[in-house]
Design a protein around this motif. Sequence first.
Motif, PDB file in Angstrom:
ATOM      1  N   MET A  11     -42.710   9.688 -65.179  1.00 56.74           N
ATOM      2  CA  MET A  11     -43.642  10.156 -66.194  1.00 56.74           C
ATOM      3  C   MET A  11     -44.290   8.939 -66.841  1.00 56.74           C
ATOM      4  SD  MET A  11     -43.198  12.707 -69.455  1.00 56.74           S
ATOM      5  CE  MET A  11     -41.477  12.414 -69.557  1.00 56.74           C
ATOM      6  N   THR A  12     -45.581   9.058 -67.099  1.00 56.69           N
ATOM      7  CA  THR A  12     -46.350   8.010 -67.757  1.00 56.69           C
ATOM      8  C   THR A  12     -46.886   8.579 -69.059  1.00 56.69           C
ATOM      9  OG1 THR A  12     -46.984   7.086 -65.632  1.00 56.69           O
ATOM     10  CG2 THR A  12     -48.327   6.473 -67.510  1.00 56.69           C
ATOM     11  N   GLU A  13     -46.761   7.801 -70.121  1.00 55.88           N
ATOM     12  CA  GLU A  13     -47.232   8.255 -71.434  1.00 55.88           C
ATOM     13  C   GLU A  13     -48.238   7.274 -72.002  1.00 55.88           C
ATOM     14  OE1 GLU A  13     -44.398   9.502 -74.311  1.00 55.88           O
ATOM     15  OE2 GLU A  13     -43.075  10.368 -72.810  1.00 55.88           O
ATOM     16  N   PHE A  14     -49.223   7.831 -72.717  1.00 56.53           N
ATOM     17  CA  PHE A  14     -50.231   7.028 -73.386  1.00 56.53           C
ATOM     18  C   PHE A  14     -50.389   7.528 -74.816  1.00 56.53           C
ATOM     19  CE2 PHE A  14     -51.583   7.113 -68.944  1.00 56.53           C
ATOM     20  CZ  PHE A  14     -51.758   5.764 -68.680  1.00 56.53           C
ATOM     21  N   HIS A  15     -50.593   6.593 -75.725  1.00 57.50           N
ATOM     22  CA  HIS A  15     -51.021   6.957 -77.072  1.00 57.50           C
ATOM     23  C   HIS A  15     -52.551   6.852 -77.064  1.00 57.50           C
ATOM     24  CE1 HIS A  15     -51.377   7.381 -81.339  1.00 57.50           C
ATOM     25  NE2 HIS A  15     -52.094   6.275 -81.373  1.00 57.50           N
ATOM     26  N   LEU A  16     -53.208   7.942 -77.423  1.00 58.39           N
ATOM     27  CA  LEU A  16     -54.670   7.984 -77.473  1.00 58.39           C
ATOM     28  C   LEU A  16     -55.077   7.887 -78.933  1.00 58.39           C
ATOM     29  CD1 LEU A  16     -55.098  10.938 -74.939  1.00 58.39           C
ATOM     30  CD2 LEU A  16     -55.127   8.481 -74.447  1.00 58.39           C
TER      31      LEU A  16
ATOM     32  N   ARG B 168     -61.921   8.997 -67.712  1.00 60.31           N
ATOM     33  CA  ARG B 168     -62.620   8.141 -66.735  1.00 60.31           C
ATOM     34  C   ARG B 168     -61.630   7.555 -65.729  1.00 60.31           C
ATOM     35  NH1 ARG B 168     -65.628   6.961 -71.404  1.00 60.31           N
ATOM     36  NH2 ARG B 168     -64.446   5.064 -71.859  1.00 60.31           N
ATOM     37  N   MET B 169     -60.447   7.145 -66.211  1.00 62.81           N
ATOM     38  CA  MET B 169     -59.426   6.601 -65.310  1.00 62.81           C
ATOM     39  C   MET B 169     -58.943   7.667 -64.328  1.00 62.81           C
ATOM     40  SD  MET B 169     -57.242   4.282 -68.008  1.00 62.81           S
ATOM     41  CE  MET B 169     -55.867   4.089 -66.887  1.00 62.81           C
ATOM     42  N   LEU B 170     -58.746   8.883 -64.814  1.00 59.99           N
ATOM     43  CA  LEU B 170     -58.327   9.975 -63.932  1.00 59.99           C
ATOM     44  C   LEU B 170     -59.408  10.264 -62.891  1.00 59.99           C
ATOM     45  CD1 LEU B 170     -56.681  12.297 -66.589  1.00 59.99           C
ATOM     46  CD2 LEU B 170     -55.505  11.256 -64.634  1.00 59.99           C
ATOM     47  N   ALA B 171     -60.669  10.237 -63.308  1.00 64.44           N
ATOM     48  CA  ALA B 171     -61.767  10.488 -62.379  1.00 64.44           C
ATOM     49  C   ALA B 171     -61.854   9.389 -61.323  1.00 64.44           C
ATOM     50  CB  ALA B 171     -63.090  10.600 -63.138  1.00 64.44           C
ATOM     51  N   ALA B 172     -61.685   8.148 -61.739  1.00 65.94           N
ATOM     52  CA  ALA B 172     -61.814   7.020 -60.819  1.00 65.94           C
ATOM     53  C   ALA B 172     -60.714   7.004 -59.756  1.00 65.94           C
ATOM     54  CB  ALA B 172     -61.800   5.707 -61.601  1.00 65.94           C
ATOM     55  N   THR B 173     -59.576   7.587 -60.058  1.00 62.63           N
ATOM     56  CA  THR B 173     -58.436   7.562 -59.138  1.00 62.63           C
ATOM     57  C   THR B 173     -58.137   8.931 -58.532  1.00 62.63           C
ATOM     58  OG1 THR B 173     -56.952   7.862 -61.034  1.00 62.63           O
ATOM     59  CG2 THR B 173     -57.352   5.594 -60.311  1.00 62.63           C
TER      60      THR B 173
ATOM     61  N   TRP C 129     -51.431   9.713 -57.451  1.00 66.18           N
ATOM     62  CA  TRP C 129     -52.468   9.642 -58.483  1.00 66.18           C
ATOM     63  C   TRP C 129     -51.983   8.876 -59.701  1.00 66.18           C
ATOM     64  CZ3 TRP C 129     -55.251  14.697 -60.440  1.00 66.18           C
ATOM     65  CH2 TRP C 129     -56.420  14.362 -61.122  1.00 66.18           C
ATOM     66  N   VAL C 130     -50.810   9.239 -60.195  1.00 69.54           N
ATOM     67  CA  VAL C 130     -50.265   8.576 -61.384  1.00 69.54           C
ATOM     68  C   VAL C 130     -50.014   7.099 -61.108  1.00 69.54           C
ATOM     69  CG1 VAL C 130     -48.279   8.481 -62.951  1.00 69.54           C
ATOM     70  CG2 VAL C 130     -49.313  10.682 -62.392  1.00 69.54           C
ATOM     71  N   SER C 131     -49.533   6.774 -59.909  1.00 71.51           N
ATOM     72  CA  SER C 131     -49.254   5.368 -59.602  1.00 71.51           C
ATOM     73  C   SER C 131     -50.536   4.537 -59.590  1.00 71.51           C
ATOM     74  CB  SER C 131     -48.507   5.228 -58.277  1.00 71.51           C
ATOM     75  OG  SER C 131     -49.342   5.521 -57.191  1.00 71.51           O
ATOM     76  N   GLN C 132     -51.671   5.141 -59.243  1.00 73.00           N
ATOM     77  CA  GLN C 132     -52.946   4.425 -59.244  1.00 73.00           C
ATOM     78  C   GLN C 132     -53.460   4.132 -60.649  1.00 73.00           C
ATOM     79  OE1 GLN C 132     -56.070   5.689 -56.507  1.00 73.00           O
ATOM     80  NE2 GLN C 132     -54.550   7.002 -55.534  1.00 73.00           N
ATOM     81  N   LEU C 133     -52.977   4.897 -61.625  1.00 79.75           N
ATOM     82  CA  LEU C 133     -53.421   4.669 -63.003  1.00 79.75           C
ATOM     83  C   LEU C 133     -52.868   3.367 -63.552  1.00 79.75           C
ATOM     84  CD1 LEU C 133     -53.070   8.235 -64.534  1.00 79.75           C
ATOM     85  CD2 LEU C 133     -55.180   7.047 -63.940  1.00 79.75           C
ATOM     86  N   GLY C 134     -51.788   2.893 -62.987  1.00 80.29           N
ATOM     87  CA  GLY C 134     -51.184   1.652 -63.459  1.00 80.29           C
ATOM     88  C   GLY C 134     -50.566   1.831 -64.829  1.00 80.29           C
ATOM     89  N   ASP C 135     -50.533   0.758 -65.569  1.00 83.35           N
ATOM     90  CA  ASP C 135     -49.866   0.766 -66.866  1.00 83.35           C
ATOM     91  C   ASP C 135     -50.797   1.101 -68.017  1.00 83.35           C
ATOM     92  OD1 ASP C 135     -51.390  -1.479 -67.156  1.00 83.35           O
ATOM     93  OD2 ASP C 135     -49.711  -2.857 -67.406  1.00 83.35           O
TER      94      ASP C 135
ATOM     95  N   GLN D 283     -47.192  13.825 -65.800  1.00 79.24           N
ATOM     96  CA  GLN D 283     -46.027  14.008 -64.944  1.00 79.24           C
ATOM     97  C   GLN D 283     -46.479  14.552 -63.589  1.00 79.24           C
ATOM     98  OE1 GLN D 283     -42.949  16.343 -66.720  1.00 79.24           O
ATOM     99  NE2 GLN D 283     -41.461  15.672 -65.204  1.00 79.24           N
ATOM    100  N   ALA D 284     -46.188  13.787 -62.548  1.00 80.32           N
ATOM    101  CA  ALA D 284     -46.526  14.212 -61.194  1.00 80.32           C
ATOM    102  C   ALA D 284     -45.670  15.417 -60.822  1.00 80.32           C
ATOM    103  CB  ALA D 284     -46.284  13.073 -60.213  1.00 80.32           C
TER     104      ALA D 284
END
Length: 161
Positions: free
Chosen positions: A1-6, A17-22, A144-150, A135-136
Motif C-alpha cells: 500500500m502506498t499513502e500520500f498526504h494531499l 496526473r501521475m496516475l494518468a501518466a502511468t 501501476w502502483v510501483s510505477q508511481l514511485g515514492d 492499494q493494488a
Amino acid sequence: MTEFHLADSNATDQLGRMLAATRPSQAVVQLHGDLGAGKSTLARALLRALGVQGAIRSPTYTLVERYPLPKGGEAWHMDLYRIGDAGELDFLGLDDAQATLWLVEWPERGAGALPPADLDIHLSIEGQGRRARLQAASAVGEAWVSQLGDGANLQGVPVAG
C-alpha cells in the motif's frame, strides 16, 4: 500500500496526473471515501490529464458518464451512491465492456455487478488536506502502483505505509 498526504487541491490534481501518466491500457479503479473526501476531484484530474476536453460532469445523478480518450478507448466515471442495490446496474449497459478505464465511486454499492478492481484508492479528510491510500488489487494494479514511485513529484509528502 502506498499513502500520500494531499495538502491541497493542487496535490490532488498532481496525483491524478501521475496516475494518468502511468495508467495501464485497461484498468478498474475503485474510489472509496466519505462525502467530500475528494473522489470526484481525483477522477476529474485523472480524466483531464488523459486529455478529456470540455466539461467533466459528476455522475451523481446520471450514475455513469462516458468519455472517449484521445489515445483510444473510453473512460467510464461512475458514482453509485444513489443506487439501492447492484441489480440496478443491469440497466446501464455495462455489459458492453467498451471501457478501458473504469473510475467507480461508492463501488461497494455495486458489489458483484462490477468487474474486479485493479486499484483501490481510499481518500479521507485529514486536517485541511486529504490522505490517499492506494492499494493494488491485481497484478495490473501492482505494476501501476510501483510505477508511481515514492511520490517525490507530488506536492506534499508521501506518508510511510
